[in-house]
Design an enzyme around this catalytic site. Structure first.
Site, PDB file in Angstrom:
ATOM      1  N   LYS A   1       0.893  -1.172  -0.043  1.00  0.00           N
ATOM      2  CA  LYS A   1       0.113   0.065   0.052  1.00  0.00           C
ATOM      3  C   LYS A   1       0.867   1.336  -0.073  1.00  0.00           C
ATOM      4  O   LYS A   1       1.599   1.576   0.873  1.00  0.00           O
ATOM      5  CB  LYS A   1      -0.920   0.158   1.457  1.00  0.00           C
ATOM      6  CG  LYS A   1      -1.938   1.157   1.118  1.00  0.00           C
ATOM      7  CD  LYS A   1      -2.572   1.510   2.490  1.00  0.00           C
ATOM      8  CE  LYS A   1      -1.932   2.402   3.180  1.00  0.00           C
ATOM      9  NZ  LYS A   1      -1.658   3.852   2.506  1.00  0.00           N
TER      10      LYS A   1
ATOM     11  N   GLU B   1      10.678   0.574   9.743  1.00  0.00           N
ATOM     12  CA  GLU B   1      11.763   1.637   9.528  1.00  0.00           C
ATOM     13  C   GLU B   1      11.107   2.939   9.745  1.00  0.00           C
ATOM     14  O   GLU B   1      10.244   3.478   9.086  1.00  0.00           O
ATOM     15  CB  GLU B   1      12.185   1.528   8.136  1.00  0.00           C
ATOM     16  CG  GLU B   1      13.559   2.142   7.832  1.00  0.00           C
ATOM     17  CD  GLU B   1      13.414   3.708   7.561  1.00  0.00           C
ATOM     18  OE1 GLU B   1      13.151   4.577   8.465  1.00  0.00           O
ATOM     19  OE2 GLU B   1      13.218   4.378   6.290  1.00  0.00           O
TER      20      GLU B   1
ATOM     21  N   CYS C   1      13.477  10.626   6.790  1.00  0.00           N
ATOM     22  CA  CYS C   1      13.548   9.877   8.145  1.00  0.00           C
ATOM     23  C   CYS C   1      14.968  10.270   8.749  1.00  0.00           C
ATOM     24  O   CYS C   1      14.875  10.253   9.669  1.00  0.00           O
ATOM     25  CB  CYS C   1      13.011   8.742   7.996  1.00  0.00           C
ATOM     26  SG  CYS C   1      13.749   7.696   6.867  1.00  0.00           S
TER      27      CYS C   1
ATOM     28  N   GLU D   1      10.460  14.917  15.811  1.00  0.00           N
ATOM     29  CA  GLU D   1      10.907  14.613  14.146  1.00  0.00           C
ATOM     30  C   GLU D   1       9.980  15.886  13.374  1.00  0.00           C
ATOM     31  O   GLU D   1       8.520  15.694  13.438  1.00  0.00           O
ATOM     32  CB  GLU D   1      10.627  13.259  13.449  1.00  0.00           C
ATOM     33  CG  GLU D   1      10.940  13.217  12.146  1.00  0.00           C
ATOM     34  CD  GLU D   1      10.739  11.918  11.725  1.00  0.00           C
ATOM     35  OE1 GLU D   1      10.030  11.125  11.960  1.00  0.00           O
ATOM     36  OE2 GLU D   1      11.739  11.534  10.695  1.00  0.00           O
TER      37      GLU D   1
END
Lengths: 298, 487
Positions: free
Chosen positions: B193, B267, B301, B398
């Protein structure tokens, strides 16, 4: 009534092992361990959440130093543990018999434990070479990947063995530079405490291995929801505990390994893949100067 | 004090004419269906959602939304295909994967243009980085398919079964390649997906896979948002989940598959320290800082979003950094001269702006490039916060945007402590000319990828993945195979 004899035997107090010391559980609780005939052979510490937290602090404190030891030195210390085990063989055999093993089975369990420790001693400075890589990247860089210890590992050891399950669980974890807190078998806890005495005389730095006794039903949640634990290993077969551990692990993305299908008596219970389960792969890049070429190295 | 410094004005001397990439040769349908069992099928949900060009806010196409039944259909197709696919010899499996790699190289420009249209990243990056790396990834793993027994000594590796894969919007095609290529090489079948804001290149990949002749059901691509993702995660006949995305969602996934026996690799997020020592080659380090935080609008990331500069060179590094920021061209992603494109979505832009507000309120000193940004579309000026401190949210959390938090340090011990004192551990950067210092740092930084005197480099042969709350498992290289094998 026991007969009056000429000499009273000194009985051993079974305590736990935290930060290189042998305290009783801070909770003051105990559970009696009976032999086959129903006689109490020891009062075992029924460890609490606080004991686990103290042990975790000791493990965290010891981790950096243990990981920084040379791989060769870790191998020597694991070998030393095997030497000390061999020297105390008869004591372990006697404890196993007291906990219900036959003489032959007891002897076999102790011998396998010693051999397994020697096996992992040898791996301490070899698994890195087997599982490292120099990666042929397309750009002008030197790039390599090496395993590094995951950190602090919380272990709920095998329930059905007293010594072998403990060694099977601990050895690959510390061989790779991790430190750990281990919950020993609840029904066969005697060897765990004696094994701690072995560790304590093997030049293993305080805090690298911490051994608690008590109930997994009570402690598995604490082992898995502590925010400063990096990985959990589980050697038992309680489905509800497995699910709870995996759920709790998500709080800080712990690595969880369920070894419920691992028979610690089998040869398959020892391999460098158990070391690698609690290793992280680190990849490092550095430019390679490319004098005379048109492209920059960055 | 900073305002009194003489400032370079780069635009005074010359102005670059627009250099837009041609988009006429691109074929995009008005409506995209689900790719299940080798064909495009209408969703059971009968629902579609629109995908937009974030640089123009114009609608590009409608995308099918997969519901539980659609996902179930995809999983059944993957399960049905698994037996034959996994029994196929490795050499034959590899040939299919090689074919995908080649087709992608042939259609590279089309993929690059669509990636930029749908996601907002500069065409320079999608053309030179995303698409070639994606093709190379298939090429690399294709060759592993018949060599698996060499990768894991004393083991007889077996595929896991059906892999459910959920990928993010920052590198849509590249992440699809990272997921699909090793899974197929190892003999698994796949339900993938893509993220809901960037489905197009995954669907173009589906067309390519159909054209490649890959057996039906080996790769299934279902589109949708979080609900579709959770239908994959919770499907009982999936053997493995591979997820790339935020740490929050990763934790939810880890929790929801507890007790199911599904294998998992994650991840997740990062907040990398990029550390500049006094003895670093400073001009190159500044390039590394720029690349670290502004590559792909900071939607990375492993972005170097925390800058640590040694105190005695802080003034000069920050002056050079500000000057370099002035030269960055922000705007039309389709322009070949653009350095920083559009923020991926309106939601992401408002999240970034929220963090910029938080940074100001926390007392860090805001500096932004003086560039202008297009009125239409979602854009954010290159932004740095000076005098940030360890406890600031802009340091701990983040942001996933072009926002850099700058801190200074005095000693090596101090910077190691600060760099590691965070729940994340995905990547880090170190800049110094001293080799022994590099190895001291690289061994003590708790992160899965360390760039020394470089930053943001990727390669199919190079394992990528995190420590701590940045996830577990590796993608890329030999180590990336382990995620898809029962050893």
């Amino acid at each position: 009534m026991a007969k009056i004899t000429s000499r009273i035997e000194i009985q051993k107090t079974y305590k736990v092992f935290i930060g290189g010391q042998f305290p009783r559980t801070e909770s003051g609780r105990y559970y009696p361990l009976n032999d086959k005939k129903g006689n109490v052979i020891a009062n075992i510490c029924l460890c609490s959440r606080k004991d686990f937290r103290n042990a975790e602090v000791a493990a965290r404190g010891a981790q950096g130093g243990w990981a920084a030891r040379s791989a060769f030195n870790r191998g020597q210390i694991l070998y030393r543990i095997a030497e000390m085990l061999e020297g105390r063989k008869e004591q372990f055999v006697a404890e196993l018999i007291a906990q219900g093993s036959s003489t032959a089975a007891a002897r076999q369990e102790v011998e396998r434990s010693i051999d397994r420790m020697v096996y992992y001693s040898g791996w301490c400075d070899k698994f890195q070479q087997v599982y490292s890589a120099v990666n042929p990247v397309a750009s002008s860089h030197f790039n390599f990947s090496v395993p590094e210890p995951t950190g602090v590992v919380a272990i709920i050891a095998d329930e059905n063995t007293s010594l072998l399950g403990l060694v099977t669980a601990i050895a690959p974890v510390i061989a790779g530079g991790n430190t750990c807190v281990v919950l020993a078998s609840e029904t066969r806890p005697l060897c765990a405490v004696t094994f701690a005495e072995v560790l304590n005389t093997s030049d293993l730095p305080a805090g690298v291995v911490n051994i608690l006794t008590g109930s997994s039903a009570e402690l598995h949640a604490h082992f898995s929801n502590h925010m400063d634990v990096n990985a959990v290993l589980y050697y038992r077969n309680d489905k509800a505990e497995i699910k709870a551990i995996q759920e709790n692990a998500s709080l800080n993305v712990k690595r969880v390994f369920i070894y419920n299908k691992t028979d610690v008596n089998s040869e398959k219970a020892q391999s460098p893949y158990f070391i690698m389960d609690v290793q992280e792969i680190k990849t490092t890049w550095h430019p390679v100067e490319n004098i005379g070429a048109a492209k920059a190295g960055y | 004090m900073a305002t009194k410094e003489p400032k370079l004005n780069f635009n005074a001397a010359w102005e670059l004419a627009p250099a837009p990439e041609d988009t006429k040769h691109i074929s995009i349908k008005k409506q995209y269906e689900l790719f299940i069992n080798g064909e495009f099928v209408k969703p059971n949900s009968k629902k579609y959602f629109a995908t937009y060009n974030p640089a123009t806010e114009e609608k590009i196409a409608d995308i099918a939304e997969a519901d539980d039944k659609d996902v179930d259909k995809a999983v059944k197709a993957a399960r049905a295909a698994f037996g034959k696919w996994s029994r196929l010899s490795g050499a034959e499996r590899g040939k299919y994967i090689y074919r995908i790699a080649r087709l992608m190289q042939e259609r590279a420009r089309e993929f690059a243009v669509i990636e930029t249209m749908d996601g907002g990243k500069p065409i320079r990056e999608s053309r030179d980085i995303d698409v070639p790396l994606a093709a190379n990834h298939f090429f690399y793993y294709a060759g592993w398919a018949d060599k698996l027994e060499y990768a894991f000594p004393n083991r007889n590796p077996k595929p896991l079964g059906v892999a459910g894969q959920i990928i993010p919007w920052n590198f849509p095609l590249l992440m699809a390649a990272w997921k699909i290529a090793p899974a197929l090489a190892a003999g698994n079948t796949v339900v993938l997906k893509p993220a809901e804001t960037t489905s197009l290149t995954a669907l173009k990949l589906a067309e390519l896979i159909r054209d490649s002749g890959l057996p039906a059901g080996v790769v299934n691509i279902v589109t949708g948002a979080g609900k579709t993702g959770s239908a994959i995660v919770n499907h009982p006949d999936i053997n493995k989940i591979a997820f790339t995305g935020s740490t929050d969602v990763g934790k939810l996934i880890q929790r929801s598959i507890a007790g199911t026996g599904k294998k998992l690799t994650l991840e997740l997020g990062g907040k990398a320290a990029n550390i500049i020592f006094e003895d670093a080659p400073l001009d190159q380090a500044v390039e590394g800082i720029i690349n670290g935080i502004f590559f792909n609008q900071g939607h990375v990331c492993c972005a170097g979003s925390r800058l640590f500069v040694q105190e005695n060179v802080a003034d000069i590094v920050i002056r050079k950094l500000k000057d370099r920021m002035e030269t960055l061209r922000v705007g039309d992603p389709m322009d070949k001269n653009t350095d920083i494109g559009a923020i991926n979505s309106r939601e992401q832009l408002s999240k970034i702006n929220e963090y910029i507000k938080i940074g100001k309120n926390e007392g860090a000193e805001l500096y932004q490039s003086s560039c202008t940004v297009p009125k239409k579309g979602y854009f954010c000026k290159p932004t740095i916060f000076l005098n940030a401190s360890q406890s600031h949210r802009i340091v701990q959390e983040e942001i996933f945007g072009p926002v850099l938090a700058v801190q200074t340090f005095r000693t090596i011990e101090e910077v190691i402590e600060k760099a590691n004192n965070i729940p994340y551990g995905l990547s880090a950067g170190v800049w110094t000319d001293k080799g022994s210092k590099i190895f001291n740092l690289t061994s003590k930084l708790r992160a899965g990828v360390i760039w020394a005197n470089t930053y943001n480099k990727f390669d199919p042969t190079s394992p990528f993945g995190g420590y701590k709350e940045s996830g577990f498992g590796r993608e890329g290289g030999l180590h990336g195979l382990a995620a898809y094998l029962d050893l």
